[in-house]
Design an enzyme around this catalytic site. Structure first.
Site, mmCIF file in Angstrom:
data_model
loop_
_atom_site.group_PDB
_atom_site.id
_atom_site.type_symbol
_atom_site.label_atom_id
_atom_site.label_comp_id
_atom_site.label_asym_id
_atom_site.label_seq_id
_atom_site.Cartn_x
_atom_site.Cartn_y
_atom_site.Cartn_z
ATOM 1 N N ASP A 480 80.827 -16.691 18.114
ATOM 2 C CA ASP A 480 80.977 -16.553 19.790
ATOM 3 C C ASP A 480 81.779 -17.732 20.302
ATOM 4 O O ASP A 480 81.568 -18.663 19.216
ATOM 5 C CB ASP A 480 80.079 -15.750 20.528
ATOM 6 C CG ASP A 480 80.541 -14.696 20.880
ATOM 7 O OD1 ASP A 480 81.333 -14.019 21.404
ATOM 8 O OD2 ASP A 480 79.430 -13.185 21.243
ATOM 9 N N ASP A 550 84.064 -6.141 22.660
ATOM 10 C CA ASP A 550 83.044 -5.593 23.570
ATOM 11 C C ASP A 550 82.562 -4.202 23.795
ATOM 12 O O ASP A 550 81.308 -3.746 23.682
ATOM 13 C CB ASP A 550 83.415 -6.773 24.946
ATOM 14 C CG ASP A 550 82.741 -7.942 23.597
ATOM 15 O OD1 ASP A 550 81.828 -8.087 22.832
ATOM 16 O OD2 ASP A 550 81.991 -8.912 24.931
#
Ligand code: GLA
Length: 736
Positions: A480, A550
């Protein structure tokens, strides 16, 4: 596929069975561009395409000659000075302040295959005869700086790959102030420009405008390619659509600050450029040193935007993604993030994993929160040691249990490039973040960016990640990156090199990826940057899949995946079924629609399966079975967009197998409507002569399905509960 050179005309002609790319050495030794598009026959000279005309207010390099001006030549590697006033491909600043460069033809070579780009991601070849490369060296005689341009043409992909190396063969250092990876001068401006823009949770929405006079561009100055704009551009003829017409695509294989721009001059020519964003960029090149610019890809299709996407999908799937995961089936995964966020302990994870295993799910991924003092997003980043309060035997113990007790593979989340101030790493090395001297540094989500331009920092992060990996059973890593860079300054470099830091940072990221993927080749990497904030071809070279967004709401995902599909293949797009009401939008959609959308990506779940009803659980079990049966088709077949969710209350797409005997179509009706008529959904990519059986519908020829269409009842008579956010999957099977 071949590269031809004609000595007299000094024309180079790169071509395969479908496309031609033709360039020439201009009178003054610079490189001219002649043509890119549908294949042309080879001939001794295409120089008649060059424009030479007397025009007022034009500058001319040769005394007495008023017809030859670089302002009116289509070029491959234009520079400022020598009569061209448009934006250049390269700008070199000498010690005396001069920014004039004169890159003249020096030599060329043609060879089979394609070179690797040192330290950078790039497409590659695997077998002899797949590609040919033309390498042209240009030289500036004043500085003795050389520019090695390479152009690769592929046998099977209608694409040209370009890169550029700058070698300082002189005796004085120079600064590179600008270097574009690809410049393509088009002879007209009659194009629609389509960029892919957005923000967090709404990445890569197509935006179209007619190319207009002047400069138009998309950029990133955030240190990563970004949510805002993707390093990808389509130029299409206004009459071209998804299925027909001339389309060009431009994709930069790079994950840092980029620019893609078009400069349309008042004579109607269009200069397309892509490369590292010159904003805040400058590279100090000492004598004997070489700088390599990232690779740019340009493609051409006469078969509309689906044709163009097909080229990118195949090229990136087969010759950009690497390693064992390129050709292997991707595991169905479950990720605990939306199920638990930071609120978990080992037993809760084990419960979810056991339940997931009984649904047939193959990989359990532990997301953020397992390390250091991380119990919320204000602390812990940088300390990649398991938190023994929640995981008594660390990741080693948990991953063993996941494999042995739950029968699943284990995956783990890292955010290697970041640090929280509340961490042991920051306390020990406060100077390891990007920050200008005596100045404050902004945080993003309470975190600071580690200075990945420094080898000691990358070495440290490598060792701490490798230690966890070595002692555990890790099959997958989610990498990430949750904030952009601002105040880009490295304390490890002298003032004259501060313009290098953005690029050096991303080289550091690539270096860490390279070391980890080389050392642990069995691990499947998924890249992520707050969802799709670094979803680019550069990442794909190391991480075969990326977390697309997301936003896990099925309706929003239709748009996100639709937009992403213009460049990127389905097996690169992480797509998960999540809980309702959805955590980003509070919207509730049927489980079937969440599935039918995520199915067209790399499939997984992001929910606590232990909290589902028996009926929901059984539905999930059959979903997983379905994915296992059809993932090979979905990930290797040819993808077609049929109906755009950006333009309709519906969306549709499909995948067709290579031999065209099988296909799968997804149809999505966003809002229900009253008393609606039947719909004929026109399919694509089938064989006209094949007879296809569609369960519940009948048997139809490919010709019928593509021209008359598949009739869709709106709403289906058999489903009296049909409401908003409905969708259907159609499987097509033919005996040939
Ligand atoms: C980012 C990612 C999410 C999740 C969180 C964890 O937002 O995109 O998927 O991993 O970080 O903090």
């Amino acid at each position: 596929m071949a590269v031809y050179f004609h000595g007299e005309s000094r024309n180079f002609h790169l071509s395969n069975d479908r496309i031609s790319y033709i360039l020439t050495v201009l009178r003054n030794g610079h490189l001219g561009h002649l043509y890119f598009g549908k294949k042309l026959p080879d001939r001794e000279s295409y120089n008649y395409l060059l424009e030479e005309a007397l025009r007022p207010m034009t500058s001319n390099p040769y005394e007495g000659d008023r017809k030859f001006s670089l302002e009116h030549c289509l070029q491959e590697f234009p520079v400022y000075g020598s009569s061209d006033y448009r934006e250049p491909a390269v700008e070199i600043r000498e010690g005396n302040g001069s920014r004039i460069t004169d890159p003249r033809f020096d030599s060329y070579r043609i060879y089979s295959g394609k070179p690797r780009l040192e330290g950078l991601p790039a497409t590659y070849t695997e077998c002899p005869g797949e590609a040919e490369t033309l390498e042209i060296t240009l030289r500036d005689s004043v500085t003795n700086v050389c520019f090695i341009l390479s152009f690769t043409v592929f046998r099977d992909y209608d694409a040209v790959a370009r890169s550029c190396k700058i070698c300082n063969n002189g005796t004085e250092p120079v600064h590179i102030e600008r270097i574009m990876s690809f410049t393509l001068d088009l002879d007209d401006n009659y194009y629609d420009w389509i960029q892919f823009s957005g923000a967090w949770a709404r990445e890569r929405f197509p935006e179209k405008h007619r190319l207009h006079t002047g400069i138009q561009s998309i950029t990133s100055a955030r240190g990563h390619s970004g949510h805002m704009h993707n390093p990808f551009l389509i130029l299409k003829r206004p009459s071209a659509d998804e299925h027909q017409g001339e389309v060009f695509g431009f994709s930069l294989i790079y994950s840092g600050n980029f620019i893609i721009q078009a400069e349309v001059d008042t004579y109607g020519t269009s200069r397309i450029q892509m490369g590292i964003n010159p904003f805040q960029f400058s590279w100090f090149l000492k004598p004997g040193e070489t700088f390599t610019a990232p690779e740019g890809i340009a493609t051409y299709s006469s078969k509309g935007m689906n044709g163009l996407s097909g080229i990118f999908h195949q090229l990136y799937r087969e010759r950009l993604i690497r390693g064992i995961w390129r050709d292997k089936e991707r595991p169905v995964l479950i990720n605990n993030w939306e199920a638990t966020y930071f609120d978990f302990d080992e037993e809760r994870l084990i419960d979810i994993a056991k339940k997931a295993h009984s649904a047939g799910i193959e990989l359990f991924v532990l997301d953020d929160g397992w390390f250091g003092c991380r119990r919320d997003d204000t602390q812990g980043l940088g300390d990649w040691t398991p938190n023994k309060n929640i995981l008594p035997d660390g990741i080693a113990g948990l991953s063993r249990r996941i494999e042995e007790e739950c029968g699943m593979k284990f995956g783990l989340w890292f955010e290697p490039e970041m640090v929280n101030k509340k961490s042991v790493l920051y306390e020990t090395h406060p100077d390891w973040i990007l920050q200008a001297p005596y100045r404050k540094s902004c945080h993003g989500r309470h975190q600071y960016v580690l200075d990945f331009s420094r080898k000691d920092v990358v070495d440290y992060i490598y060792s701490s990640m490798a230690a966890v990996i070595k002692e555990s059973r890790i099959s997958y890593i989610k990498w990430d990156m949750n904030r952009s860079i601002t105040e880009c300054y490295s304390k490890a470099y002298p003032p004259e090199q501060q313009g290098e830091i953005f690029h050096r940072y991303i080289l550091g990221v690539y270096d860490l990826y390279d070391r980890l993927t080389t050392e642990f080749p069995h691990i499947l990497f998924e890249s992520c940057a707050s969802g799709g904030g670094r979803f680019d071809p550069g990442m794909m070279f190391y991480a075969p899949q990326g977390w697309t967004s997301d936003d896990t709401d099925a309706v929003e995902r239709l748009k996100i995946q639709y937009g992403t599909s213009y460049c990127y293949p389905l097996n690169s797009m992480g797509a998960h079924v999540s809980i309702i009401p959805n955590h980003q939008l509070n919207r509730s959609t049927p489980l079937s629609t969440r599935f039918n959308t995520a199915l067209f990506g790399v499939f997984g779940y992001e929910m606590d399966l232990t909290r589902l009803s028996d009926r929901e659980f059984m539905e999930i079990k059959s979903q997983v079975e379905f994915v296992k049966e059809y993932r090979t088709l979905i990930h290797s077949g040819t993808f077609y967009r049929l109906l755009s969710p950006f333009e309709n209350n519906e969306a549709a797409w499909m995948v067709v197998s290579h031999d065209k005997t099988e296909a799968i179509t997804g149809y999505y009706k966003i809002l229900n409507d009253v008393n609606a008529g039947f719909k004929r959904l026109k399919l694509a990519g089938l064989d006209e002569s094949f007879q296809y059986t569609i369960e519940g519908k009948g048997i139809f020829s490919g010709a019928e399905l593509m021209s008359a269409g598949l009739v869709i009842n709106n709403p289906p008579e058999q489903d009296k509960t049909a409401s908003d956010f409905r969708s259907e999957i159609f499987l097509l099977k033919s005996q040939k």
